[in-house]
Design a protein around this motif. Structure first.
Motif, PDB file in Angstrom:
ATOM      1  N   HIS A  42       0.572  -1.239  -0.689  1.00  0.00           N
ATOM      2  CA  HIS A  42       0.054   0.011   0.262  1.00  0.00           C
ATOM      3  C   HIS A  42       1.141   1.556   0.398  1.00  0.00           C
ATOM      4  N   ARG A  61      -5.712  -4.285   3.579  1.00  0.00           N
ATOM      5  CA  ARG A  61      -4.917  -2.897   3.739  1.00  0.00           C
ATOM      6  C   ARG A  61      -4.633  -2.921   5.382  1.00  0.00           C
ATOM      7  N   SER A  83      -7.636  -2.415 -12.380  1.00  0.00           N
ATOM      8  CA  SER A  83      -8.651  -1.574 -12.064  1.00  0.00           C
ATOM      9  C   SER A  83      -7.190  -0.040 -11.366  1.00  0.00           C
ATOM     10  N   MET A  86      -5.571   1.206 -15.047  1.00  0.00           N
ATOM     11  CA  MET A  86      -6.470   1.787 -15.835  1.00  0.00           C
ATOM     12  C   MET A  86      -7.545   3.427 -15.263  1.00  0.00           C
ATOM     13  N   ASP A  87      -7.285   3.741 -14.250  1.00  0.00           N
ATOM     14  CA  ASP A  87      -7.617   5.067 -13.312  1.00  0.00           C
ATOM     15  C   ASP A  87      -6.637   5.881 -12.999  1.00  0.00           C
ATOM     16  N   CYS A  89      -4.370   5.689 -11.413  1.00  0.00           N
ATOM     17  CA  CYS A  89      -4.004   5.602  -9.758  1.00  0.00           C
ATOM     18  C   CYS A  89      -2.023   4.703  -9.624  1.00  0.00           C
ATOM     19  N   ARG A  90      -1.667   6.023  -9.409  1.00  0.00           N
ATOM     20  CA  ARG A  90      -0.021   6.525  -9.115  1.00  0.00           C
ATOM     21  C   ARG A  90       0.406   5.083  -7.683  1.00  0.00           C
ATOM     22  N   HIS A  91      -0.375   5.341  -7.422  1.00  0.00           N
ATOM     23  CA  HIS A  91      -0.398   4.614  -5.686  1.00  0.00           C
ATOM     24  C   HIS A  91      -0.690   3.329  -5.852  1.00  0.00           C
ATOM     25  N   HIS A  92       0.262   1.929  -4.907  1.00  0.00           N
ATOM     26  CA  HIS A  92      -1.341   1.214  -4.927  1.00  0.00           C
ATOM     27  C   HIS A  92      -2.333   1.813  -3.300  1.00  0.00           C
ATOM     28  N   ARG A  93      -3.511   0.776  -3.882  1.00  0.00           N
ATOM     29  CA  ARG A  93      -4.113   1.435  -2.627  1.00  0.00           C
ATOM     30  C   ARG A  93      -4.517  -0.071  -1.572  1.00  0.00           C
TER      31      ARG A  93
END
Lengths: 253, 253
Positions: A42, A61, A83, A86-87, A89-93
């Motif tokens: 994360h 998380r 996801s 394609m979004d 999003c630069r950092h792991h969620r």
DNA sequence: CGACACTTTGAAGACGATCAACGCCGGTGG
DNA sequence: CCACCGGCGTTGATCGTCTTCAAAGTGTCG
């Protein structure tokens, strides 16, 4: 390169020729991840797209109090990070950790983006995949909001049969009760207590082995609240299972 | 045909020329839906893709007990059914009902599928849109599993400011408390009671008007549990808002 | 003014979380 | 071989939170 069997049958590559698919797959490489090892954490930059070939991966998380919430548990054939990528999003969620020893195919972020750009069927498959995930997540949010712990567990055991192609009449839990409880967002103690309640509803769990005695009864128990009824893929898959097991089986063991 | 302003700025059409976009838009038509009217019902065949031009739409499911669970509440610029269509789901998974008088652009299912096939940028925008929704749904499931009712409400009010571009220092709820409670999966009574608790945490709600006195305090209250921290779009948008309001404003009214 | 929808408040009860104790099992080291 | 340990799961007791049912308050619109 040898293409693992599980990838050949992946819906993600359907609509492509074998040649196209194999050329694409050459853009990735196989890596392994030992039990307990972390694949990514994360907050780290998103660098890869992954396809899980074998093993089990936990996505979770950790919040400010230090509690882990398991977001998902993946099995072979499932993918990671599509996801986020394609979004853009630069950092792991989430953090991804191997529950078992895993083998994984790894692709770069640009590989995924370029493939979606250049191969329309792939983009549509990806769209379909993410749309399905989105639906599952919505249903899950609804379940969390409306169902009791006992119903959540019953529903989970049902889905298990579909996702892992288990026989409801007898199967083993594919991972620990602690992990299941964390996945369902309930405490291990609560999970344990639901199992006795389920016994009154026709599900027996002893150790790791589960027997669902009356599929219909459980469906009523769950789906009365689930309210997704006829259009619910789980429901449909279970009906198919019930039909099959009603017929005499060809090859018994 | 006149293209509504809201559609011109939609991320879904970015990367297309104005010409391409207008040609595509000619494939749909404008319709209106009066307050209280049902746009489509759970179980009906999926026939259209919709873009909401103005008004508010409630998406909900009714379960066996007759309880409504509001799955989402949409505002202008948001879309309906893209997920069902791309997932090739034949029947609606929710009921859509107009909360206000609405105007809506309506497109056929094949329009959406064909557009995604023929226009790669559109397919990628759609992919991004659905990926975002998927993420929001995941986060919501996590929230439902881990947050208290009070935190859910605080989090909701925060998000409200971002989605509707409201000033946290004072805004009106855009729809009824009953609808909000149903959206959050809590009872109206519980919702009402959380409001007094929030007063102790720096949010005052009187009738429809909301004042968030201390944004930082609420973020700590919510995000300590939210644990999405720096990568959370809501968090980022709120930070931008805080920065802006710190600076003297150019045009006050 | 009264009807009605919407909201608030109170009291009781159900449910899940938490803390604590214990049982079970596989491994490790003496 | 046995003693000890740690991970995992179960069970019991208690407490806080949310739901439920009931009643009353608020506001709007005819």
């Amino acid at each position: 390169m040898i293409v693992p069997e599980i990838i050949r049958t992946l819906p993600l590559f359907s609509g492509l020729t074998e040649q196209e698919r194999d050329t694409l797959l050459a853009g990735g490489h196989l890596r392994s991840c030992a039990r307990g090892q972390t694949l990514f954490q994360h907050g780290e930059p998103v660098a890869h797209f992954y396809i899980l070939i074998s093993g089990t991966i936990q996505l979770f998380r950790v919040n400010a109090e230090g509690n882990e919430k398991t977001v998902n548990v993946l099995k072979s054939g499932q993918t990671l990070c599509e996801s986020e990528i394609m979004d853009s999003c630069r950092h792991h969620r989430v953090t991804a950790k191997a529950v078992d020893d895993c083998s994984i195919m790894e692709f770069s972020v640009t590989w995924l983006k370029d493939t979606a750009k250049k191969h329309t069927p792939f983009a549509l498959n990806l769209l379909s995949l993410i749309a399905q995930q989105s639906h599952l997540a919505e249903v899950e949010a609804e379940h969390q909001a409306t169902m009791s712990a006992t119903q959540l567990v019953a529903c989970f055991l049902q889905r298990m049969c579909v996702l892992y192609d288990f026989d409801p009449a007898g199967f083993d839990l594919p991972y620990s009760k602690t992990l299941i409880a964390s996945r369902l967002g309930i405490e291990l103690e609560t999970f344990s207590r639901t199992l006795s309640k389920l016994r009154e509803n026709g599900i027996t769990v002893k150790g790791n082995s589960v027997v669902i005695h009356d599929l219909q009864r459980i469906e009523d128990f769950v789906c009365g609240f689930c309210s997704i009824a006829e259009d619910c893929p789980t429901h449909q898959a279970l009906e198919r299972k019930a039909e099959n097991s009603a017929r005499p089986k060809r090859h018994s063991h």
